[in-house]
Scaffold this motif. Structure first.
Motif, short mmCIF file in Angstrom:
data_model
loop_
_atom_site.label_atom_id
_atom_site.label_comp_id
_atom_site.label_asym_id
_atom_site.label_seq_id
_atom_site.Cartn_x
_atom_site.Cartn_y
_atom_site.Cartn_z
N LEU A 7 -19.61 32.72 20.38
CA LEU A 7 -19.58 32.08 21.69
C LEU A 7 -18.88 32.93 22.75
N ALA A 8 -17.99 33.81 22.35
CA ALA A 8 -17.21 34.58 23.31
C ALA A 8 -18.10 35.56 24.06
N PRO A 9 -18.23 35.43 25.39
CA PRO A 9 -19.02 36.40 26.16
C PRO A 9 -18.35 37.76 26.14
N ILE A 10 -19.12 38.80 25.98
CA ILE A 10 -18.55 40.14 25.94
C ILE A 10 -17.82 40.45 27.24
N CYS A 11 -18.30 39.89 28.36
CA CYS A 11 -17.67 40.15 29.67
C CYS A 11 -16.27 39.57 29.76
N SER A 12 -15.95 38.59 28.93
CA SER A 12 -14.65 37.93 29.01
C SER A 12 -13.54 38.73 28.35
N LEU A 13 -13.86 39.86 27.71
CA LEU A 13 -12.88 40.58 26.90
C LEU A 13 -12.26 41.77 27.61
N HIS A 14 -12.51 41.91 28.90
CA HIS A 14 -11.96 43.04 29.64
C HIS A 14 -10.43 43.04 29.56
N GLY A 15 -9.86 44.17 29.13
CA GLY A 15 -8.41 44.30 29.04
C GLY A 15 -7.81 43.69 27.78
N MET A 16 -8.64 43.34 26.81
CA MET A 16 -8.15 42.72 25.59
C MET A 16 -8.45 43.60 24.38
N ALA A 17 -7.91 43.20 23.24
CA ALA A 17 -8.13 43.92 21.98
C ALA A 17 -8.73 42.98 20.96
N VAL A 18 -9.77 43.43 20.29
CA VAL A 18 -10.46 42.63 19.28
C VAL A 18 -10.21 43.25 17.91
N THR A 19 -9.87 42.41 16.94
CA THR A 19 -9.71 42.86 15.56
C THR A 19 -10.69 42.11 14.69
N THR A 20 -11.51 42.85 13.96
CA THR A 20 -12.47 42.25 13.03
C THR A 20 -12.00 42.46 11.60
N VAL A 21 -12.74 41.90 10.66
CA VAL A 21 -12.33 42.01 9.26
C VAL A 21 -12.33 43.47 8.80
N GLU A 22 -13.16 44.33 9.43
CA GLU A 22 -13.16 45.75 9.07
C GLU A 22 -11.88 46.45 9.52
#
Length: 481
Positions: free
Chosen positions: A75-90
């Motif tokens: 659900l998270a729009p890619i545009c909403s992640l500006h200036g943030m950090a994403v951590t995935t299971v990898e």
């Protein structure tokens, strides 16, 4: 101010710069299709199963704190992640180097069968540990209310993660895991406990060491202005704006009166995917200061329209803990309702303003807000700010409110209760956790002082008509009884 058109964020420590960010693309699509990080799975596509759960982190330069949230990537729009950090299971462990303790414990306890839900469960537990290295059993279980598993029955999952919680050991505070140095663990390869430690920990448990986790990207911390930059992204069907000032937001809503305001995308994302809805202009309100404040005053709790449900839970719990019981009965009913509102991942991003303005007839919160007599603070560019009471006249039809298209909901005032007042909320659904209402209700009654005679009563019901309705005739008949 010129709006930035380059999306900048980090994924597993790697900097991503996207010049042509698509307003309609979700984080999950970007991870799987562009970065080929396929650990996060596409299950339901509507934030209900949790198989796509990732951790999203941001730095707040005002409080100098880093916040970690478990989020549904579908659900998270890619545009909403500006200036943030994403951590995935990898990004937390690898079969080529070493598994993260969360992954290893799940494997040790046989907490996975088909494995489809496993990455999401791992990331929910990982996010909890990043926020609280020694959670309680109750806190751990509540973090999984948005992760569905059809194979294991959850017992081995909870058993595997039990070594991470503070109340796992019968020794209590004397457990070796609560000590700063555990020689037995230091001498064991990879931190694995082989045999007894202090006579209690004998189940091959791995310990969690928060000091060994990847740090938040220094570039985002040193350049905090990146997070607070106005944005504009376009494709052939839609345009995404992210203003950073209230005046800019009012100007945009005047220019595009039919634009939809967006915070967590938990409603619009589903309408796009399953109802083929189109939204030519989207305005993200996550960075408007006036819409993000939460404060307690003499009248009650003032909540910005962009404040997430998780933050509301924290604020109301703080009020319940600090104020007299009779003054917080409305807050207590909201807290009871919020724990059944969606999932942890949904509450981390969904805002109270979206729940109100969506005006769903099966909303969990609107019956409570109407019964409590909540007051809305509304603004538009060419009109004076005004206060609107949420009563029987607020909803005008199916998903229609009394506000004009240019009006923007800025904040909501949820009042404190008085000594003669009692307030309750109810919800009936097909299942207890993570489900929409079939019927919901908000009930408020005030008695004449020192008597059991009803002075005023409000009864609001969801799921009974095309809007949330108030039982006006019943309310009138009960006064004086």
């Amino acid at each position: 101010m010129e709006k930035q058109t380059t999306l900048v964020f980090f994924v597993n420590g790697q900097k991503i710069q996207e010049n042509n960010a698509d307003p309609d693309e979700t984080l999950l699509q970007y991870l799987r299709n562009r970065l080929h990080l396929t650990g996060s799975k596409l299950g339901c596509g509507e934030g209900g199963c949790g198989s796509c759960t990732v951790m999203v982190s941001r730095y707040d330069n005002i409080t100098d704190k880093i916040f970690h949230l478990s989020v549904n990537a579908c659900l998270a729009p890619i545009c909403s992640l500006h200036g943030m950090a994403v951590t995935t299971v990898e990004g937390i462990g690898s079969t080529k180097t070493r598994l993260h303790p969360v992954q290893q414990q799940l494997a040790n306890a046989h907490g996975t069968q088909c494995g489809f839900c496993t990455p999401g469960i791992v990331m929910s537990m990982y996010t909890l540990l990043r926020n609280n290295p020694r959670p309680t059993q109750k806190e751990m279980e509540s973090y999984f209310d948005g992760n569905l598993c059809r194979c294991t029955g959850y017992r081995p999952i909870l058993q595997g993660f039990k070594s991470f919680i503070k109340d796992a050991c019968p020794m209590g505070a004397n457990c070796c895991q609560n000590k700063s140095v555990c020689n037995e663990v230091k001498n064991c390869e990879n931190g694995l406990l082989n045999g007894e430690v202090n006579g209690t920990c004998n189940d091959n448990h791995l310990l969690y060491d928060p000091s060994q986790e990847p740090i938040f990207p220094p570039e985002l911390k040193l350049n905090a202005h990146i997070y607070n930059t106005p944005l504009k992204f376009c494709n052939s069907q839609s345009t995404w704006f992210r203003p950073t000032s209230l005046n800019e937001l009012l100007e945009l809503k005047k220019l595009y009166p039919s634009a939809r305001l967006i915070v967590g995308n938990t409603e619009l994302g589903i309408e796009k995917k399953f109802k083929n809805a189109e939204f030519p202009v989207l305005i993200c309100t996550t960075h408007i200061e006036a819409m993000n404040e939460v404060r307690l005053d003499e009248r009650g709790l003032v909540i910005g329209a962009s404040v997430t449900l998780s933050r509301i839970q924290e604020a109301m719990q703080s009020a319940v803990d600090s104020l007299p019981e009779w003054k917080t009965r409305i807050f207590a009913a909201f807290l009871d309702m919020l724990q059944w509102f969606g999932s942890h991942q949904i509450r981390n991003v969904a805002a109270i303003g979206g729940n109100i303005m969506t005006a769903s007839p099966i909303s969990d919160l609107i019956p409570l807000l109407m019964a409590a007599g909540a007051e809305l603070y509304v603004m538009s560019k060419d009109n004076k700010p005004r206060h609107v009471k949420m009563d029987h006249s607020f909803l005008k039809g199916y998903r229609k409110t009394d506000l004009n298209p240019e009006a923007i909901l800025i904040s909501v005032n949820v009042p404190c209760s008085n000594e003669q007042e009692h307030f309750y909320g109810y919800k009936v659904a097909n299942r207890k956790d993570d489900d929409i209402s079939i019927v919901s209700a908000g009930l408020d009654v005030q008695f004449q002082k020192g008597t059991d005679v009803i002075e005023n009563i409000s009864c609001a019901y969801g799921g009974m008509a095309e809007t949330t309705v108030m039982a006006l005739k019943t309310m009138a008949a009960l006064v004086g009884r």
